[in-house]
Scaffold this active site. Structure first.
Site, PDB file in Angstrom:
ATOM      1  N   HIS A  17       0.535  -0.898  -0.197  1.00  0.00           N
ATOM      2  CA  HIS A  17       0.019  -0.044  -0.230  1.00  0.00           C
ATOM      3  C   HIS A  17       0.749   1.199  -0.660  1.00  0.00           C
ATOM      4  O   HIS A  17       2.100   1.479  -0.019  1.00  0.00           O
ATOM      5  CB  HIS A  17      -1.157   0.254   0.966  1.00  0.00           C
ATOM      6  CG  HIS A  17      -0.781   0.326   2.332  1.00  0.00           C
ATOM      7  ND1 HIS A  17       0.161  -1.057   3.155  1.00  0.00           N
ATOM      8  CD2 HIS A  17       0.176   1.242   3.593  1.00  0.00           C
ATOM      9  CE1 HIS A  17       0.861  -0.807   4.038  1.00  0.00           C
ATOM     10  NE2 HIS A  17       0.488   0.501   4.876  1.00  0.00           N
ATOM     11  N   HIS A  23       1.395   3.580   1.705  1.00  0.00           N
ATOM     12  CA  HIS A  23       1.665   4.682   3.351  1.00  0.00           C
ATOM     13  C   HIS A  23       3.425   4.975   2.865  1.00  0.00           C
ATOM     14  O   HIS A  23       4.230   3.977   2.638  1.00  0.00           O
ATOM     15  CB  HIS A  23       1.308   4.100   4.400  1.00  0.00           C
ATOM     16  CG  HIS A  23       0.155   4.621   4.713  1.00  0.00           C
ATOM     17  ND1 HIS A  23      -0.979   3.590   5.827  1.00  0.00           N
ATOM     18  CD2 HIS A  23      -0.403   5.523   4.278  1.00  0.00           C
ATOM     19  CE1 HIS A  23      -2.227   4.252   5.637  1.00  0.00           C
ATOM     20  NE2 HIS A  23      -1.509   5.266   5.596  1.00  0.00           N
ATOM     21  N   ASP A  27       5.926   4.444   5.288  1.00  0.00           N
ATOM     22  CA  ASP A  27       6.988   3.033   5.583  1.00  0.00           C
ATOM     23  C   ASP A  27       6.547   2.440   4.809  1.00  0.00           C
ATOM     24  O   ASP A  27       7.649   1.129   5.419  1.00  0.00           O
ATOM     25  CB  ASP A  27       6.451   2.974   7.028  1.00  0.00           C
ATOM     26  CG  ASP A  27       4.946   2.846   7.561  1.00  0.00           C
ATOM     27  OD1 ASP A  27       4.456   3.028   6.358  1.00  0.00           O
ATOM     28  OD2 ASP A  27       4.717   1.822   7.996  1.00  0.00           O
ATOM     29  N   HIS A  28       6.241   2.080   3.758  1.00  0.00           N
ATOM     30  CA  HIS A  28       6.019   1.333   2.731  1.00  0.00           C
ATOM     31  C   HIS A  28       6.420   1.225   1.694  1.00  0.00           C
ATOM     32  O   HIS A  28       7.269   0.341   0.382  1.00  0.00           O
ATOM     33  CB  HIS A  28       4.459   0.219   2.771  1.00  0.00           C
ATOM     34  CG  HIS A  28       4.503  -0.308   3.942  1.00  0.00           C
ATOM     35  ND1 HIS A  28       4.219  -1.338   4.225  1.00  0.00           N
ATOM     36  CD2 HIS A  28       3.900  -0.152   4.586  1.00  0.00           C
ATOM     37  CE1 HIS A  28       4.021  -2.069   5.247  1.00  0.00           C
ATOM     38  NE2 HIS A  28       3.594  -0.931   5.833  1.00  0.00           N
ATOM     39  N   HIS A  76      -7.663  -1.654   4.883  1.00  0.00           N
ATOM     40  CA  HIS A  76      -6.672  -0.987   5.984  1.00  0.00           C
ATOM     41  C   HIS A  76      -7.187   0.485   6.169  1.00  0.00           C
ATOM     42  O   HIS A  76      -8.040   0.688   5.065  1.00  0.00           O
ATOM     43  CB  HIS A  76      -5.296  -1.090   5.232  1.00  0.00           C
ATOM     44  CG  HIS A  76      -4.036  -0.706   6.051  1.00  0.00           C
ATOM     45  ND1 HIS A  76      -4.101  -0.774   7.325  1.00  0.00           N
ATOM     46  CD2 HIS A  76      -3.294   0.338   5.605  1.00  0.00           C
ATOM     47  CE1 HIS A  76      -3.009   0.145   8.519  1.00  0.00           C
ATOM     48  NE2 HIS A  76      -2.389   0.870   7.117  1.00  0.00           N
ATOM     49  N   ASP A 100      -0.575  -3.959   5.404  1.00  0.00           N
ATOM     50  CA  ASP A 100      -1.315  -3.559   6.805  1.00  0.00           C
ATOM     51  C   ASP A 100      -2.483  -3.885   6.686  1.00  0.00           C
ATOM     52  O   ASP A 100      -3.559  -3.876   5.468  1.00  0.00           O
ATOM     53  CB  ASP A 100      -1.408  -2.163   7.192  1.00  0.00           C
ATOM     54  CG  ASP A 100       0.411  -1.504   7.839  1.00  0.00           C
ATOM     55  OD1 ASP A 100       1.398  -2.970   7.141  1.00  0.00           O
ATOM     56  OD2 ASP A 100       1.100  -0.985   7.692  1.00  0.00           O
ATOM     57  N   HIS A 123       6.706  -6.036  11.531  1.00  0.00           N
ATOM     58  CA  HIS A 123       6.034  -5.169  11.187  1.00  0.00           C
ATOM     59  C   HIS A 123       5.319  -3.708  12.575  1.00  0.00           C
ATOM     60  O   HIS A 123       4.279  -3.965  12.788  1.00  0.00           O
ATOM     61  CB  HIS A 123       4.880  -4.621  10.457  1.00  0.00           C
ATOM     62  CG  HIS A 123       4.227  -3.048   9.919  1.00  0.00           C
ATOM     63  ND1 HIS A 123       3.068  -2.474  10.962  1.00  0.00           N
ATOM     64  CD2 HIS A 123       4.059  -2.415   8.943  1.00  0.00           C
ATOM     65  CE1 HIS A 123       2.216  -1.419   9.962  1.00  0.00           C
ATOM     66  NE2 HIS A 123       3.650  -1.092   9.074  1.00  0.00           N
TER      67      HIS A 123
END
Length: 314
Positions: free
Chosen positions: A61, A63, A65-66, A150, A218, A277
């Protein structure tokens, strides 16, 4: 044999002691990178995994942090001398994200094929070093996707690494297959020789079990995950919250607790569960591992740099 390296196991933000979630799967030189938080390329180099030979980057996805490490990684892959096309698979909206990140990596010597998964349960196969959508399930490596729950569009991955059936000398001789063709037919080729067509079915006998790796992060623990990860040899699951008392936070932020992840593993009859994670607030995940093992005994905590080897069972 399949090699798996946890490049980072954190969520939210990088920490001095924990990098952002990213994973490399290596099978016979074919590499699948799952997620690419900032700094990802550092750990690919640190662990000697190589840049040039990555076949596909799978982004769960959008976000940060990914995905925030993607522009730097793409530039580094270009500097490695890659010229073959690179495929990026992600949820709906990933094309726009990649286009934005490419502003700082626009002069690369290879093309990028971005595939958006805007439908349920899409399947892909590796064909001639390219990743292409497929309705077939006969390829050596099949990547399937699942929409998750999510705060934004997010997908899970199921990677099935299949094995060809065992070579049967008896079958080959029974079918009068010339010996010079045996090795090529074992690899799945179809050959025309002296006016006759020979297929792999003429030399391959007993089927052999492959390896299934499922990756979910997530997400909340929705029912569809159970069928998606069913019978996996390895289930890699988000473990944002270890403490059962953080369930309310998990629900609010669309994440899971250790206990919820373990419940999915138990229902799906997977062989092993590895958590990754972790929330930046989860400083010592090991303090809460019992919340998982109470439900699913074969639960393990990943850490940065951890390597996992999955062997085929004959």
């Amino acid at each position: 044999m399949v090699d798996i390296t946890f490049l980072g196991t954190g969520g939210g933000m990088p920490m001095p002691f924990r990098h952002l979630s990213s994973l490399m799967i290596n099978y016979e030189g074919r590499k699948i990178l799952i997620d690419c938080g900032e700094g990802c390329q550092i750990w690919i180099r640190e662990y000697g995994l190589g840049f040039k030979s990555i076949d596909v980057i799978f982004i769960t996805h959008g976000h940060g942090d990914h995905v925030n490490g993607l522009s730097g990684l793409l530039a580094t892959i270009g500097n490695s001398g890659r010229e073959d096309e690179l495929t990026i698979i992600g949820p709906k909206g990933i094309k726009g994200i990649v286009e934005g990140l490419m502003v700082t990596a626009r002069y690369i010597p290879y093309s990028i094929n971005v595939i958006e998964c805007d439908l349920d349960n899409l399947n892909f196969k590796i064909q001639n070093k390219r990743i292409v959508p497929s309705d077939e399930k006969t390829s050596e490596i099949i990547i399937s996707t699942l929409p998750l729950e999510h705060s934004i569009e997010c997908i899970g991955a199921r990677i099935e690494i299949k094995r060809r059936a065992r070579f049967s000398k008896e079958l080959a001789e029974k079918n009068d297959v010339p010996k010079m063709l045996w090795s090529r037919l074992q690899k799945g080729e179809e050959i025309e020789f002296e006016g006759k067509i020979y297929g792999s079915n003429l030399v391959l006998g007993e089927k052999r079990k492959g390896i299934i790796i499922s990756y979910i992060t997530d997400s909340r623990p929705i029912d569809s995950i159970v069928d998606f990860i069913k019978e996996s040899d390895l289930f890699i699951c988000e473990g944002t919250y270890g403490d059962d008392n953080d369930l309310e936070k998990a629900i609010k932020n669309k994440h899971m607790t250790f206990r919820e992840g373990a419940a999915l593993a138990q229902k799906a009859n997977v062989k092993e569960l590895i958590f990754t994670h972790y929330s930046p607030a989860l400083l010592n995940p090991e303090e809460f591992i019992n919340n998982a093992t109470d439900t699913f005994e074969d639960s393990v905590l990943a850490n940065d740099g951890m390597k996992k080897v999955l062997n085929f069972i004959d």
